[in-house]
Motif scaffolding. Sequence first.
Motif, PDB file in Angstrom:
ATOM      1  N   TYR A  64      15.166   8.278  -9.979  1.00  0.00           N
ATOM      2  CA  TYR A  64      14.779   9.620  -9.543  1.00  0.00           C
ATOM      3  C   TYR A  64      14.177   9.586  -8.140  1.00  0.00           C
ATOM      4  O   TYR A  64      14.507  10.410  -7.280  1.00  0.00           O
ATOM      5  N   ALA A  65      13.287   8.606  -7.897  1.00  0.00           N
ATOM      6  CA  ALA A  65      12.594   8.537  -6.613  1.00  0.00           C
ATOM      7  C   ALA A  65      13.555   8.344  -5.449  1.00  0.00           C
ATOM      8  O   ALA A  65      13.421   8.984  -4.404  1.00  0.00           O
ATOM      9  N   TYR A  66      14.550   7.477  -5.633  1.00  0.00           N
ATOM     10  CA  TYR A  66      15.378   7.080  -4.496  1.00  0.00           C
ATOM     11  C   TYR A  66      16.792   7.664  -4.484  1.00  0.00           C
ATOM     12  O   TYR A  66      17.474   7.580  -3.467  1.00  0.00           O
ATOM     13  N   ALA A  67      17.225   8.270  -5.596  1.00  0.00           N
ATOM     14  CA  ALA A  67      18.588   8.812  -5.631  1.00  0.00           C
ATOM     15  C   ALA A  67      18.629  10.258  -6.114  1.00  0.00           C
ATOM     16  O   ALA A  67      19.165  11.134  -5.430  1.00  0.00           O
ATOM     17  N   VAL A  68      18.041  10.528  -7.269  1.00  0.00           N
ATOM     18  CA  VAL A  68      18.129  11.876  -7.846  1.00  0.00           C
ATOM     19  C   VAL A  68      17.428  12.900  -6.970  1.00  0.00           C
ATOM     20  O   VAL A  68      17.961  13.988  -6.703  1.00  0.00           O
ATOM     21  N   TYR A  69      16.234  12.569  -6.492  1.00  0.00           N
ATOM     22  CA  TYR A  69      15.483  13.516  -5.661  1.00  0.00           C
ATOM     23  C   TYR A  69      16.238  13.888  -4.384  1.00  0.00           C
ATOM     24  O   TYR A  69      16.449  15.081  -4.110  1.00  0.00           O
TER      25      TYR A  69
ATOM     26  N   PRO B 210       7.486 -10.490   7.397  1.00  0.00           N
ATOM     27  CA  PRO B 210       7.162  -9.719   6.195  1.00  0.00           C
ATOM     28  C   PRO B 210       5.671  -9.705   5.904  1.00  0.00           C
ATOM     29  O   PRO B 210       5.175  -8.790   5.247  1.00  0.00           O
ATOM     30  N   ARG B 211       4.938 -10.701   6.394  1.00  0.00           N
ATOM     31  CA  ARG B 211       3.489 -10.702   6.186  1.00  0.00           C
ATOM     32  C   ARG B 211       2.850  -9.513   6.886  1.00  0.00           C
ATOM     33  O   ARG B 211       1.997  -8.819   6.322  1.00  0.00           O
ATOM     34  N   GLN B 212       3.255  -9.274   8.140  1.00  0.00           N
ATOM     35  CA  GLN B 212       2.736  -8.125   8.878  1.00  0.00           C
ATOM     36  C   GLN B 212       3.113  -6.823   8.189  1.00  0.00           C
ATOM     37  O   GLN B 212       2.298  -5.908   8.067  1.00  0.00           O
ATOM     38  N   GLU B 213       4.368  -6.724   7.742  1.00  0.00           N
ATOM     39  CA  GLU B 213       4.824  -5.501   7.096  1.00  0.00           C
ATOM     40  C   GLU B 213       4.084  -5.281   5.779  1.00  0.00           C
ATOM     41  O   GLU B 213       3.759  -4.143   5.419  1.00  0.00           O
ATOM     42  N   TYR B 214       3.808  -6.356   5.055  1.00  0.00           N
ATOM     43  CA  TYR B 214       3.056  -6.251   3.802  1.00  0.00           C
ATOM     44  C   TYR B 214       1.669  -5.669   4.055  1.00  0.00           C
ATOM     45  O   TYR B 214       1.248  -4.722   3.384  1.00  0.00           O
ATOM     46  N   ARG B 215       0.959  -6.216   5.033  1.00  0.00           N
ATOM     47  CA  ARG B 215      -0.392  -5.719   5.335  1.00  0.00           C
ATOM     48  C   ARG B 215      -0.352  -4.266   5.788  1.00  0.00           C
ATOM     49  O   ARG B 215      -1.221  -3.464   5.414  1.00  0.00           O
ATOM     50  N   ARG B 216       0.647  -3.933   6.590  1.00  0.00           N
ATOM     51  CA  ARG B 216       0.758  -2.543   7.053  1.00  0.00           C
ATOM     52  C   ARG B 216       1.002  -1.601   5.887  1.00  0.00           C
ATOM     53  O   ARG B 216       0.409  -0.521   5.803  1.00  0.00           O
ATOM     54  N   LYS B 217       1.883  -2.001   4.978  1.00  0.00           N
ATOM     55  CA  LYS B 217       2.194  -1.139   3.840  1.00  0.00           C
ATOM     56  C   LYS B 217       0.996  -0.956   2.915  1.00  0.00           C
ATOM     57  O   LYS B 217       0.754   0.142   2.413  1.00  0.00           O
ATOM     58  N   VAL B 218       0.249  -2.017   2.675  1.00  0.00           N
ATOM     59  CA  VAL B 218      -0.946  -1.895   1.834  1.00  0.00           C
ATOM     60  C   VAL B 218      -1.905  -0.878   2.449  1.00  0.00           C
ATOM     61  O   VAL B 218      -2.423   0.009   1.759  1.00  0.00           O
ATOM     62  N   ARG B 219      -2.130  -0.998   3.747  1.00  0.00           N
ATOM     63  CA  ARG B 219      -3.061  -0.094   4.418  1.00  0.00           C
ATOM     64  C   ARG B 219      -2.574   1.352   4.377  1.00  0.00           C
ATOM     65  O   ARG B 219      -3.330   2.261   4.012  1.00  0.00           O
ATOM     66  N   THR B 220      -1.311   1.577   4.746  1.00  0.00           N
ATOM     67  CA  THR B 220      -0.817   2.949   4.828  1.00  0.00           C
ATOM     68  C   THR B 220      -0.688   3.592   3.447  1.00  0.00           C
ATOM     69  O   THR B 220      -0.981   4.785   3.286  1.00  0.00           O
ATOM     70  N   MET B 221      -0.271   2.822   2.439  1.00  0.00           N
ATOM     71  CA  MET B 221      -0.154   3.404   1.102  1.00  0.00           C
ATOM     72  C   MET B 221      -1.510   3.682   0.482  1.00  0.00           C
ATOM     73  O   MET B 221      -1.689   4.680  -0.217  1.00  0.00           O
TER      74      MET B 221
ATOM     75  N   TRP C 242      -2.538   0.684  -4.826  1.00  0.00           N
ATOM     76  CA  TRP C 242      -3.132   1.401  -5.962  1.00  0.00           C
ATOM     77  C   TRP C 242      -4.491   0.795  -6.315  1.00  0.00           C
ATOM     78  O   TRP C 242      -5.457   1.513  -6.583  1.00  0.00           O
ATOM     79  N   ARG C 243      -4.557  -0.510  -6.322  1.00  0.00           N
ATOM     80  CA  ARG C 243      -5.819  -1.182  -6.628  1.00  0.00           C
ATOM     81  C   ARG C 243      -6.887  -0.786  -5.622  1.00  0.00           C
ATOM     82  O   ARG C 243      -8.025  -0.446  -5.987  1.00  0.00           O
TER      83      ARG C 243
ATOM     84  N   ARG D 187       7.408   8.145  -5.892  1.00  0.00           N
ATOM     85  CA  ARG D 187       7.788   6.940  -5.165  1.00  0.00           C
ATOM     86  C   ARG D 187       6.676   5.897  -5.230  1.00  0.00           C
ATOM     87  O   ARG D 187       6.933   4.695  -5.328  1.00  0.00           O
ATOM     88  N   TRP D 188       5.432   6.354  -5.156  1.00  0.00           N
ATOM     89  CA  TRP D 188       4.324   5.405  -5.260  1.00  0.00           C
ATOM     90  C   TRP D 188       4.162   4.849  -6.675  1.00  0.00           C
ATOM     91  O   TRP D 188       3.455   3.857  -6.869  1.00  0.00           O
TER      92      TRP D 188
END
Length: 390
Positions: free
Chosen positions: A18-23, A252-263, A367-368, A296-297
Amino acid sequence: MQLITLALVFGSLAVIAYAYAVYPLTLKLLSLFRVPATPGGLDGQWPTITIALPVHNEETTIQGALDALLTADYPPDRRQILVISDASTDGTDDLVRRYADSGVELVRLSTRGGKTVAENAACEHIRGDIVISTDASVRVHEHALRALVAGFSDPAVGVASGSDVSVSGDGGNTGESHYVGYEMWVRGLETAVGSIVGASGCLYASRAALYRNQLPEGLSRDFAATLIARERGYRSIAVENALCLVPRTASPRQEYRRKVRTMTRGLQTLFHKRALLNPFRYGRFAWMLFSHKLVRWMVPWSALACLAGLAVLATTRPMAVWGLSMIAGIGVLALGGWSWSFERPTPRVLTVSSYVVFGALAGLAAWRGALRGELNAVWEPTSRPPVNAR
């Protein structure tokens, strides 16, 4: 018990689908019946704009960012460039001061407070009717400012978001590139249906009256901007030809940290503005906000539930063993991508696998952090290679 486990597995897969196709496919269907809005025009004159650029220790990128903004094809007499230094400790402030004769203004914060604090501080210095937000590590295309401001020819528009273009001189992190392209496609569909539910943090514009809303330091202004606009009766749009070139992260380490912060900040922002999830008051926008953001989250949790369900079923069902084997294979590829530097040519299968797997892990970590009330107010700007805006 098996029926419950099967329901868990298929229910989890349904959430992901649903998050990535149906919506987005539902948006596409709705857009076929939508009558395009009729622009009201800019009355023959471009409005005054303030370009707000919050920075912290950006001496390697700030000159390129300012040069791109100063050579953009927007009338210089109707443009204010405001750099807000979040207590930078390198040569950023001195470099910005060299542009004073070109009309660039520096506001320095004596104590580091984070990006949102810097944006809040900018409010009292704004002179433009429209505020354009961008970052030092990206490059705004020379025609992007006019394209973005033209979106406000529709008086119902409160926020206009630019279109991110993921770029790299060496192939880089193609997983990030695919995701950015997908996200821009979804925002285009949301615009056709009515309103986007989140703007691009790299480049977006707000009416000044909306931007002047002070936000708590742990929230994300680019996400909150569209929510504030909807509260005030405006819609938000994505402007396809307002291009912003975004260099891919080097690892991917940089992207991981960025995603944690932004999410984490995104989850806290949504909770702060949770009233907008009320469909009886906000109608279609509430459904879109729920679908694009909250569902999505929830995908990382759904993936975890699916994995747990397959592990239980693997004791009796061969298909579950096959599914677990596929997941294990993706995990191995992801680990390979994690240890690889994207500053050199990288096999696409590694970059995509890493982006998917560690994006999901970043979601769980976010989330944590959000549930524990972590603010993530102070940010370390993501290191990105330089890029030419032309």
